[in-house]
Scaffold this motif. Structure first.
Motif, PDB file in Angstrom:
ATOM      1  N   ALA A 183       0.970  -1.131  -0.029  1.00  0.00           N
ATOM      2  CA  ALA A 183      -0.048  -0.034  -0.134  1.00  0.00           C
ATOM      3  C   ALA A 183       0.853   1.228  -0.001  1.00  0.00           C
ATOM      4  N   GLY A 184       2.071   1.250   0.402  1.00  0.00           N
ATOM      5  CA  GLY A 184       3.053   2.234   0.503  1.00  0.00           C
ATOM      6  C   GLY A 184       2.455   2.819   2.130  1.00  0.00           C
ATOM      7  N   ASN A 185       3.535   3.882   2.327  1.00  0.00           N
ATOM      8  CA  ASN A 185       3.234   4.439   3.821  1.00  0.00           C
ATOM      9  C   ASN A 185       3.977   5.755   3.804  1.00  0.00           C
ATOM     10  N   THR A 186       3.387   6.721   4.530  1.00  0.00           N
ATOM     11  CA  THR A 186       4.086   8.043   4.574  1.00  0.00           C
ATOM     12  C   THR A 186       5.089   7.832   5.227  1.00  0.00           C
ATOM     13  N   GLY A 187       6.363   8.395   4.905  1.00  0.00           N
ATOM     14  CA  GLY A 187       7.606   8.308   5.738  1.00  0.00           C
ATOM     15  C   GLY A 187       8.331   7.200   5.608  1.00  0.00           C
ATOM     16  N   GLN A 188       7.906   6.092   4.833  1.00  0.00           N
ATOM     17  CA  GLN A 188       8.359   5.006   4.589  1.00  0.00           C
ATOM     18  C   GLN A 188       8.872   4.533   2.892  1.00  0.00           C
ATOM     19  N   THR A 189       9.255   5.551   2.363  1.00  0.00           N
ATOM     20  CA  THR A 189       9.525   5.124   0.993  1.00  0.00           C
ATOM     21  C   THR A 189      10.714   4.199   1.208  1.00  0.00           C
ATOM     22  N   ASN A 190      11.638   4.287   1.941  1.00  0.00           N
ATOM     23  CA  ASN A 190      12.825   3.349   1.927  1.00  0.00           C
ATOM     24  C   ASN A 190      12.347   1.941   2.349  1.00  0.00           C
ATOM     25  N   TYR A 191      11.296   1.770   3.657  1.00  0.00           N
ATOM     26  CA  TYR A 191      10.979   0.457   3.966  1.00  0.00           C
ATOM     27  C   TYR A 191      10.126  -0.044   2.815  1.00  0.00           C
ATOM     28  N   ALA A 192       9.103   0.468   2.669  1.00  0.00           N
ATOM     29  CA  ALA A 192       8.045   0.302   1.780  1.00  0.00           C
ATOM     30  C   ALA A 192       8.918  -0.464   0.275  1.00  0.00           C
ATOM     31  N   ALA A 193      10.055   0.233  -0.256  1.00  0.00           N
ATOM     32  CA  ALA A 193      10.803  -0.104  -1.323  1.00  0.00           C
ATOM     33  C   ALA A 193      11.212  -1.552  -1.151  1.00  0.00           C
ATOM     34  N   SER A 194      11.860  -1.534   0.233  1.00  0.00           N
ATOM     35  CA  SER A 194      12.429  -2.740   0.753  1.00  0.00           C
ATOM     36  C   SER A 194      11.571  -3.909   0.607  1.00  0.00           C
ATOM     37  N   LYS A 195      10.315  -3.464   1.037  1.00  0.00           N
ATOM     38  CA  LYS A 195       9.450  -4.751   1.191  1.00  0.00           C
ATOM     39  C   LYS A 195       8.570  -5.138  -0.105  1.00  0.00           C
ATOM     40  N   ALA A 196       8.376  -4.037  -0.744  1.00  0.00           N
ATOM     41  CA  ALA A 196       7.942  -4.578  -2.171  1.00  0.00           C
ATOM     42  C   ALA A 196       8.882  -5.269  -3.106  1.00  0.00           C
ATOM     43  N   GLY A 197      10.256  -4.985  -2.504  1.00  0.00           N
ATOM     44  CA  GLY A 197      11.279  -5.638  -3.271  1.00  0.00           C
ATOM     45  C   GLY A 197      11.129  -7.062  -2.952  1.00  0.00           C
ATOM     46  N   ILE A 198      10.914  -7.425  -1.754  1.00  0.00           N
ATOM     47  CA  ILE A 198      10.773  -8.809  -1.314  1.00  0.00           C
ATOM     48  C   ILE A 198       9.601  -9.553  -1.988  1.00  0.00           C
ATOM     49  N   ILE A 199       8.563  -8.790  -2.554  1.00  0.00           N
ATOM     50  CA  ILE A 199       7.578  -9.468  -3.136  1.00  0.00           C
ATOM     51  C   ILE A 199       7.855 -10.002  -4.623  1.00  0.00           C
ATOM     52  N   GLY A 200       8.546  -8.819  -5.196  1.00  0.00           N
ATOM     53  CA  GLY A 200       9.297  -9.159  -6.569  1.00  0.00           C
ATOM     54  C   GLY A 200      10.221 -10.295  -6.488  1.00  0.00           C
ATOM     55  N   LEU A 201      11.053 -10.354  -5.394  1.00  0.00           N
ATOM     56  CA  LEU A 201      11.881 -11.598  -4.984  1.00  0.00           C
ATOM     57  C   LEU A 201      11.157 -12.932  -5.096  1.00  0.00           C
ATOM     58  N   VAL A 202      10.074 -13.111  -4.507  1.00  0.00           N
ATOM     59  CA  VAL A 202       9.304 -14.446  -4.285  1.00  0.00           C
ATOM     60  C   VAL A 202       8.663 -14.864  -5.519  1.00  0.00           C
ATOM     61  N   ARG A 203       8.286 -13.626  -6.314  1.00  0.00           N
ATOM     62  CA  ARG A 203       7.334 -14.095  -7.370  1.00  0.00           C
ATOM     63  C   ARG A 203       8.193 -14.539  -8.637  1.00  0.00           C
TER      64      ARG A 203
END
Ligand code: NAD
Length: 450
Positions: free
Chosen positions: A347-367
């Motif tokens: 979903a993304g989150n204010t103040g978390q561009t770094n964190y959300a990018a890293s966690k979206a990256g995990i989704i790309g990794l597993v898929r």
């Protein structure tokens, strides 16, 4: 951090007051315990039209519930909608569930079985995709701590037609108290790739399905990681609990409690994979990437080091150690890799561009890696995406945002670390071979990214 509101609504005056004010009414969730491992009541098995798969009844038996075609107060309802292939056929879904949905016991489960929307038949695709909207809406309205999910059974590549056989571990999880904080999810099973030579491994000891497997959990000193280590140990795994050297005392306390081995190691160390391999000379059957950090700031105020440290811990070290351990053959055939994403990565989150990018990256990794790791190594790769879970990480969130995080989901409460751990344990089951490349949100059907 205790959820005082949940306690308040558990008292008669609190319930009266909060109802009058039109406030959320979270139902206390029942989790798995040794004494009460199953839901309390029968499982109602319904079919919309004609089933397109075989073996559903057999797969349902693995739930440990009494399966019936009539029940006054079912604890679970499974609707086989695999044969729904037209818009008109959706009427059968309504006809099957409308008369019984009210009779579901509190804390009950509804699981709809579907198939993968076809790229070659847009009528079938429309009807099967419709089930997703249906399930997500029912999850939002059902209330009383009940949950609703869609499980897609693969049709292709199975000689002799589609079978629900591979759904056993998934149904066992979804139709039990272990999935208390999972709702509104769509799980797409794969046909166990024949070339991987890793057909579902039968479970010899149902009370300890991970017996004989070594599991390594990163970030295991506390919070979700400690709960994952505990649940994997409960399921019979030999656990290696890894955390940063600065957390050594807490790590050793956790490891001692579980009979696990403590491995004080920073997962970002250049030799981390070698040190993990050395700590597991017989290889790893389960690798859980749980370690994670936040360094929140809006992008305009975020220095490069805050950006880099989050990407390094949450994503880059996961990519690096996964690659190295797979290449070295440390993760054995039939092995399981489970990474940790977040609903912030969806979903993304204010103040978390770094964190959300890293966690979206995990989704790309597993898929991306899931299908290849299965074909080349006989290993599955999945991720959990926790929502608001009660840990030190979320206790540090400012009060107002914390309270919003807790209530803005279909179950109107935060989850517990054990809820994420149970989902990890489902991915780790020896017979979860058909569960691959999936991202399971453990978020009570959070409104964020819904
Ligand atoms: P936590 O901060 O309580 O625990 C994280 C653990 O990871 C700590 O013990 C920490 O020492 C360890 N760790 C951090 N950096 C490390 C490194 N470089 N090497 C080894 N260990 C390291 O956090 P938590 O709430 O238990 O979260 C666990 C995971 O779940 C994280 O990946 C987090 O992003 C994710 N998550 C948590 C929530 C939540 O609501 N708590 C929500 C979504 C995702």
């Amino acid at each position: 951090m205790a959820d005082r509101y949940l306690h308040l609504t558990g008292t008669a005056p609190g319930r009266f007051l909060t109802r009058r004010l039109g406030l959320p009414q979270p139902a206390p969730l029942r989790r798995w315990t040794l004494e009460t491992p199953h839901l309390d009541g029968p499982l109602l098995h319904l079919t919309a039209g004609t089933s397109a798969v075989t073996g559903v009844a057999e797969a349902l038996m693995t739930s440990g519930l009494t399966v019936t075609e009539r029940a006054d107060r079912p604890a679970a309802i499974v609707l086989d909608a695999t044969g729904v292939a037209t818009a008109a056929g959706l009427g059968d879904v309504h006809a099957a569930l409308h008369p019984v949905v009210r009779s579901l016991a509190p804390g009950g489960r509804i699981v709809v079985l579907g198939t993968v929307p076809s790229p070659d038949d847009h009528h079938q695709a429309a009807a099967q995709q419709a089930l997703e909207g249906f399930v997500r809406s029912l999850g939002k309205e059902i209330g009383r701590g009940s949950t609703v999910q869609l499980v897609r059974i693969p049709v292709a590549r199975i000689p002799g037609g589609a079978s629900a056989h591979a759904a056993g571990s998934t149904l066992r999880f979804l139709l039990s108290p272990r999935s208390a904080y999972v709702s509104g999810q769509v799980i797409e099973l794969t046909s166990a790739a024949p070339e991987s030579g890793s057909a579902p491994t039968p479970i010899t000891d149902p009370a300890a399905p991970l017996t004989g497997r070594t599991a390594l959990v990163t970030g295991a000193a506390r919070g979700i990681g400690a709960a994952v280590a505990s649940v994997l140990a409960r399921d019979g795994a030999r656990v290696i609990a890894l955390d940063v050297p600065e957390a050594r005392e807490e790590l050793e306390r956790t490891a001692d409690r579980l009979g696990a081995t403590a491995l004080p190691l920073d997962i970002t160390a250049p030799d981390a994979a070698d040190r993990i391999a050395a700590a597991a000379p017989d290889g790893l059957g389960v690798l859980v990437h749980n370690a994670g950090i936040t360094r929140d700031r809006r992008l305009a105020n975020m220095p490069a080091d805050r950006w880099a440290s989050v990407i390094e811990v949450n994503l880059d070290s996961v990519l690096r150690t996964t690659d190295e351990l797979l290449k070295a053959g440390t993760i054995t055939r039939g092995g399981r890799i489970v990474a940790t994403a977040s609903i912030a990565g969806i979903a993304g989150n204010t103040g978390q561009t770094n964190y959300a990018a890293s966690k979206a990256g995990i989704i790309g990794l597993v898929r991306s890696l899931g299908p290849r790791a299965a074909a080349e190594h006989g290993v599955t790769v999945n991720a959990v995406a926790p929502g608001f879970i009660e840990t030190k990480m979320t206790a540090a969130v400012p009060l107002f945002i914390r309270e919003a995080g807790r209530r803005m989901n279909s179950l109107s409460q935060g989850g517990l670390p054990v809820d994420v751990a149970e989902a990890v344990a489902w991915f780790a089951q020896p017979d979860s071979t058909a569960v691959n490349g999936q991202v399971l949100r453990v978020c009570g059907q959070s409104l964020l990214g819904a």
